[in-house]
Scaffold this motif. Structure first.
Motif, short mmCIF file in Angstrom:
data_model
loop_
_atom_site.label_atom_id
_atom_site.label_comp_id
_atom_site.label_asym_id
_atom_site.label_seq_id
_atom_site.Cartn_x
_atom_site.Cartn_y
_atom_site.Cartn_z
N GLU A 35 46.77 31.05 41.28
CA GLU A 35 46.62 30.60 42.65
C GLU A 35 47.63 29.49 42.93
O GLU A 35 48.11 28.82 42.02
CB GLU A 35 45.20 30.07 42.90
N GLN A 87 41.46 21.82 50.78
CA GLN A 87 41.27 23.20 50.33
C GLN A 87 39.92 23.77 50.75
O GLN A 87 39.20 24.41 49.96
CB GLN A 87 41.44 23.30 48.81
N ARG A 98 38.88 27.40 40.53
CA ARG A 98 40.22 27.95 40.78
C ARG A 98 40.71 28.74 39.58
O ARG A 98 40.28 28.53 38.45
CB ARG A 98 41.21 26.82 41.10
N GLU A 103 35.34 36.67 42.68
CA GLU A 103 35.10 35.49 43.52
C GLU A 103 35.82 35.55 44.87
O GLU A 103 35.65 34.66 45.72
CB GLU A 103 35.49 34.20 42.79
N TYR A 104 36.62 36.59 45.09
CA TYR A 104 37.41 36.67 46.33
C TYR A 104 36.80 37.65 47.31
O TYR A 104 36.15 38.63 46.94
CB TYR A 104 38.84 37.12 46.02
N LYS A 160 35.93 32.95 47.97
CA LYS A 160 37.28 32.52 48.32
C LYS A 160 37.90 33.59 49.20
O LYS A 160 38.09 34.73 48.75
CB LYS A 160 38.12 32.27 47.06
N LEU A 178 44.51 30.27 49.54
CA LEU A 178 43.30 30.41 50.36
C LEU A 178 43.57 30.18 51.83
O LEU A 178 42.66 30.30 52.66
CB LEU A 178 42.22 29.44 49.85
#
Length: 367
Positions: free
Chosen positions: A184, A275, A180, A249-250, A293, A189
């Motif tokens: 955030e 999550q 994470r 990472e997204y 993510k 997410l």
């Protein structure tokens, strides 16, 4: 609608807007007699959901009851505050506060107290969300309007709790840092719309407290600054249709699109507690195994972006380039639920003016 009318009165001086705002609030307080935990739905609740009034029982908690109560009450309380000193103010305020005590606060109090009970018993993870943000907004708005110190203090305490659990812990608390990033929040997410709901409500509360000489913007190491900037970056990447703007990472998804197409008779849903994305088919649940993510519903909502930017960049002088870029692209903010109109009420009011065209008249003439 009441908050639009009250704001229009201040912007134009046309007293007809004040009369309209009072009329709207009086109508709600006089007409809506039931917003119970589980009970008969009134005509206004049915209309809210686009349905015809009926005599069937509704579990309003299952129908966003506490949340919708918070949206409406926060907006109407702010509208009344803007009308303080007008001829009808005291009478309508008394009617409005009595209606809240007898009808509207029951669901919000029940929901919030249930959360605090679970926290005290150590039951569940990630309990705080956009519902709590909205309820705290309603609590703070009512407390200021009604000069209710006990509810004001409760709102202050719940604000800090919500920011810590909903915003601060991600990427900072060792128990919530793996994979994470700071900025955030619990609903990042899930989707961007609900994330903006939550952040916007908290910014509303912080601004109201600031006007009462209490600084909530600094709560939990200014966690809201990082949340605003990261989510603004997400929104900007969607605006420009440029996934390369996202941290690596997204992954960006289309509106309402799940991570993968669901097989027949199966559904995808995001599990807030754990999550993770889950796929359910024939009563069996499986977890999505993917390191990315996923970001969904990356649209802009006028969720107090101007209010937060005005404080952090305007009053404090912090650099917030992502938020500035989003506001420039989507200016002006409109009204939605219990937030909005920030371009009119807060834009460029704290110095460090940044938007070309808006501040040109304020600049000294060229020598």
């Amino acid at each position: 609608m009441a908050i639009k009318q009250a704001t229009a009165f201040h912007a134009t001086g046309d007293s007809r807007h004040a009369v309209n705002a009072f009329a709207i609030i009086k109508a709600w307080a006089a007409t809506n007699k039931s917003w119970d935990l589980i009970g008969q739905n009134g005509p206004l609740e049915a209309a809210w959901h686009g349905q015809q009034p009926s005599n069937k029982s509704w579990d309003l908690i299952g129908q966003n009851g506490p949340l919708e109560a918070a949206w409406g009450i926060a907006a109407m309380a702010k509208a009344l505050e803007l009308l303080r000193g007008r001829q009808q103010f005291e009478a309508v305020r008394g009617q409005f506060l009595a209606w809240n005590s007898s009808v509207m606060l029951r669901q919000m109090d029940h929901y919030m107290n249930d959360t605090l009970d679970k926290v005290a018993k150590g039951q569940g993870l990630n309990l705080f969300g956009n519902w709590h943000s909205s309820i705290v907004d309603a609590y703070m708005s009512l407390a200021i309007l009604g000069d209710d110190r006990a509810r004001y203090d409760k709102a202050m305490d719940l604000f800090h709790r919500t920011v810590k659990d909903y915003v601060w812990k991600w990427g900072r608390d060792p128990a919530f840092s793996k994979g994470r990033r700071p900025g955030e929040i619990t609903e990042t997410l899930r989707d961007m719309y609900h994330s903006q709901f939550g952040i916007g409500g908290l910014l509303n509360v912080a601004e109201m407290a600031w006007q009462q000489d209490d600084d909530l913007y600094c709560s939990n190491q200014y966690a809201l600054v990082t949340a605003m900037e990261l989510h603004a970056r997400f929104v900007r990447s969607a605006l420009l249709k440029d996934p390369s703007l996202l941290p690596p990472e997204y992954a960006m998804l289309e509106f309402k699109q799940p991570p993968f197409k669901a097989a027949p008779s199966s559904t995808w849903a995001f599990d807030i507690k754990d999550q993770v994305w889950r796929c359910t088919k024939d009563g069996t649940s499986s977890v999505l195994n993917d390191p990315r993510k996923f970001l969904r519903d990356i649209g802009f909502l006028p969720a107090a972006w101007e209010v937060g930017y005005n404080h952090f960049a305007g009053r404090l002088g912090l650099a917030m380039p992502e938020t500035a870029a989003v506001l420039q692209a989507y200016w002006p903010e409109w009204q939605e639920f219990h937030w909005g109109l920030g371009s009119l009420t807060h834009g460029d009011t704290a110095g460090l003016l940044w938007r070309a065209g808006v501040n040109s008249a304020l600049q000294p003439p060229a020598s």
